[in-house]
Each structure stands twice: as C-alpha cells, then as structure tokens.
Design an enzyme around this catalytic site. Structure first.
Site, PDB file in Angstrom:
ATOM      1  N   ASP A  45      54.811  64.508  12.693  1.00  0.00           N
ATOM      2  CA  ASP A  45      54.214  65.837  12.997  1.00  0.00           C
ATOM      3  C   ASP A  45      54.825  66.945  13.304  1.00  0.00           C
ATOM      4  O   ASP A  45      54.245  67.898  13.743  1.00  0.00           O
ATOM      5  CB  ASP A  45      53.221  65.472  14.474  1.00  0.00           C
ATOM      6  CG  ASP A  45      53.920  65.007  15.347  1.00  0.00           C
ATOM      7  OD1 ASP A  45      55.491  64.903  15.171  1.00  0.00           O
ATOM      8  OD2 ASP A  45      53.591  64.944  16.450  1.00  0.00           O
ATOM      9  N   GLU A  46      56.209  66.949  12.881  1.00  0.00           N
ATOM     10  CA  GLU A  46      56.763  68.227  12.904  1.00  0.00           C
ATOM     11  C   GLU A  46      58.136  68.147  11.742  1.00  0.00           C
ATOM     12  O   GLU A  46      58.490  67.319  11.259  1.00  0.00           O
ATOM     13  CB  GLU A  46      57.400  68.297  14.397  1.00  0.00           C
ATOM     14  CG  GLU A  46      58.374  67.208  14.624  1.00  0.00           C
ATOM     15  CD  GLU A  46      59.066  67.397  15.858  1.00  0.00           C
ATOM     16  OE1 GLU A  46      59.550  68.678  16.306  1.00  0.00           O
ATOM     17  OE2 GLU A  46      59.397  66.489  16.965  1.00  0.00           O
TER      18      GLU A  46
END
Length: 351
Positions: A103-104
């Site tokens: 997610d990043e």
C-alpha cells in the site's frame, strides 16, 4: 534537485473491504486475527480509529475499545490485485518506483515529462486516477528527498497531499519533531529529549561527535536528516530481503520471563508486517536478536519455511541461556529472511 513522491493508500485493506461491500462503509471495521487466537489488528478504518483502534493492536484490546467492531479475516488476493493495479498506474508516470509494501511506494519523477514536469500535479493526477479506476483514496507527499516525502504524505491524511519545496525545507526542519524521523522510536526520542534535543533545529546545533558517541551510526543518520540530507535513491530494483521487529527497553531486563513476554508482544507485529509485504511469501529462515548492556549483540537463526512462534521462543531461550553470560538485555528482536524470488519460482514450478 530531485522530485520524490511518496504515495500511501488510506487504510488500504479496510478500504478495499468497504469498496467491495458498501454496507461496511459507515461502521467500525478492522482486518485482523480473532481474539481467541490472540490475533492482532492489521488495519482499521477511520470510524474504528475514532474509538482508539489502531494497527498492531491486539484484537482483544480493540474489541474492548470498540465492542461493536466488525472484524474481518482479510482477503489478501483482493489486496494484491488492487496493489498491482496501483503499481501499473504509477508506471504511467515513471519507471522509477520503489514499492515499500502493498500500500505504499516511492516514485522519482525528476525526469518525468507528465504534467509539465510538476511533481505536485503528478501526485494529484495519480491520486485522482487511483480513485477513478479503483474507488480507493491515497495520500501523497512531495519533497526533494525520500524521508521528507514520507513525512509529508502523513500530513494531510486521508485523501490529501502535502508539498515541501526545496526552498521550504530549512523552515520545515526547524520545528520538525525528531520522532517524525523514520527510525526514531519512543526510547530514542526520550534519550534525545534528555539531551535537550526535541526538533531537527535542535540537532542542527549539536556537535556530530556527540551524536556519534551517544547513538553510533544512527547518530550520523539523525544529524543528516536534521540537515535535510537523504542521498538514498528511489530503487526500482529494491528487493525486501527480510522483515523484522524489535524493541529497545527503557531499562535492561535480567529475567527470561521478561524476554518471553516481549516476544509475545512482538510476534503479532512481525506477522502483520510480513503479511503487509507479501502475504503468501515463503520464508527461508527465522531468527532472534538480543543486544546486551555492553552493546554487544547476537543473532540466532533457524531454517523454517513458515513463521512459527514456538520455534522463535525456543531459539530465544537457547540464545538467552547460552550467550547472555549474566549480562542485562537492552533489545529483543525477531526477524524472518525471505526466500529468494528465483528460488521461490523454482519451488513453485517443481510442484
């Protein structure tokens, strides 16, 4: 001057669940293991966070804070599919992408011709594209170096972005609390405060020799970050070789029961971090680390294909008994070494 973007999805796992089941949108939900199995929260949505539910929190504690919390086991195939789509969106703007987890990621858009070369506009467009195509929101930070981009991405969460231009870096650093710097935990922050160092501006006035003597090589990193120095490249070939979690105690421990209790608290966080990096990944080894009161440290590993708490505790006990020599222990750590992707591929093909 480089143009770095750090993109961080907003409560990613929970957001995917709410997107796929709109009935979950306005109620407190969390992804995590069951209370009966002493599970830990991986992600909580913002309604749950209002009750104090946080990532890495034991499920039992989360349910005490929010008795009506809806607990979901997680659908990692769905999260991976969304993550791959997001990565494809990034690739439309630059090939220099460094994923940190599902997610990043960091993006280096220094040489990008999109949006007239404006990193601010690129970040806005990426976030809008993610929303248009996946119905998920992302936050972003834009800065000339990696650590400031990461800090900036947290400034206007959720669904926002924050820009630190090169000209704004000195003023931003003057008042930036040291605990915002990645790697500065509660224990380090307390030691720094005892030295009268609370902000990057304070560290700028401190002699580097003092920091090196007090914190070793981390003292140099701290000094550099406080000056706005971060020469790390956005590494497209970055391969996560290990996942670990450790705890530095405010006071040294001298009894095995204390060490075992710390391992019990660290293990759920290790599970959470491993799941976030790659849920279905085979591991090569798992191990423990002890650092003693004389700053000597020892690491013990075992070949083990899956994370196993009982084996980690047994390994830690053996290390404690055989290598401590009566010394106090100031740090306890757990880690796994990830299987080489090429070897993993060969194993899969061989079945």
């Amino acid at each position: 001057m480089r143009k770095i973007i750090h993109v961080d999805m907003d409560c990613f796992f929970a957001a995917v669940e709410m997107r796929d089941n709109p009935a979950l949108r306005d109620i407190p939900i969390a992804i995590g293991g069951s209370r009966e199995r002493r599970g830990v929260i991986s992600t909580a949505n913002y309604p749950a966070r209002k009750f104090g539910v946080r990532s890495a929190m034991p499920t039992g504690m989360a349910l005490k804070l929010c008795p009506h919390l809806t607990l979901l086991p997680g659908r990692f195939d769905a999260y991976k599919e969304a993550s791959n789509h997001i990565r494809e969106i990034f690739s439309r703007y630059t090939s220099r992408i460094e994923p940190l987890s599902l997610d990043e990621a960091y993006l280096d858009v220094t040489d990008s011709v999109h949006c007239h070369g404006s990193a601010t506009l690129i970040a806005q467009e990426i976030r809008q594209t993610i929303f248009n195509e996946l119905q998920l929101t992302a936050s972003a930070g834009v800065a000339p170096v990696k650590f400031l981009a990461k800090i900036a991405s947290d400034m206007n969460k959720p669904n926002g972005q924050f820009v630190i231009t090169p000209a704004e870096v000195p003023a931003f650093l003057q008042t930036l609390p040291l605990e915002k710097i990645p790697g500065v935990g509660k224990v380090s922050a307390a030691k720094l405060e005892a030295m009268g160092l609370r902000t990057c501006g304070d560290v700028q006035k401190c002699d580097l020799v003092i920091l090196l003597k007090r914190f070793g090589k981390f003292g140099r990193i701290l000094w550099e970050r406080s000056q706005g120095i971060d020469e790390r490249d956005v590494n497209s070939e970055r391969l996560r070789k290990s996942v670990g979690v450790e705890r530095t105690m405010a006071e040294d421990i001298h009894h095995w029961s204390e060490c075992e209790a710390i391992i019990e608290r660290l293990y759920p966080e290790l599970e959470r971090r491993l799941a976030k990096v790659k849920p279905d990944l085979l591991i090569a080894r798992q191990g423990v680390k002890l650092k003693f009161d004389d700053f000597q440290q020892t690491t013990q590993e075992h070949v083990w294909p899956r994370l196993n708490k009982a084996d980690l505790i047994a390994t830690a006990r053996k290390t404690w008994d055989e290598r401590r020599g009566g010394r106090g222990v100031r740090l306890v750590g757990l880690h796994v070494t990830l299987l080489d992707p090429q070897m993993e591929r060969q194993l899969v093909l061989g079945l």
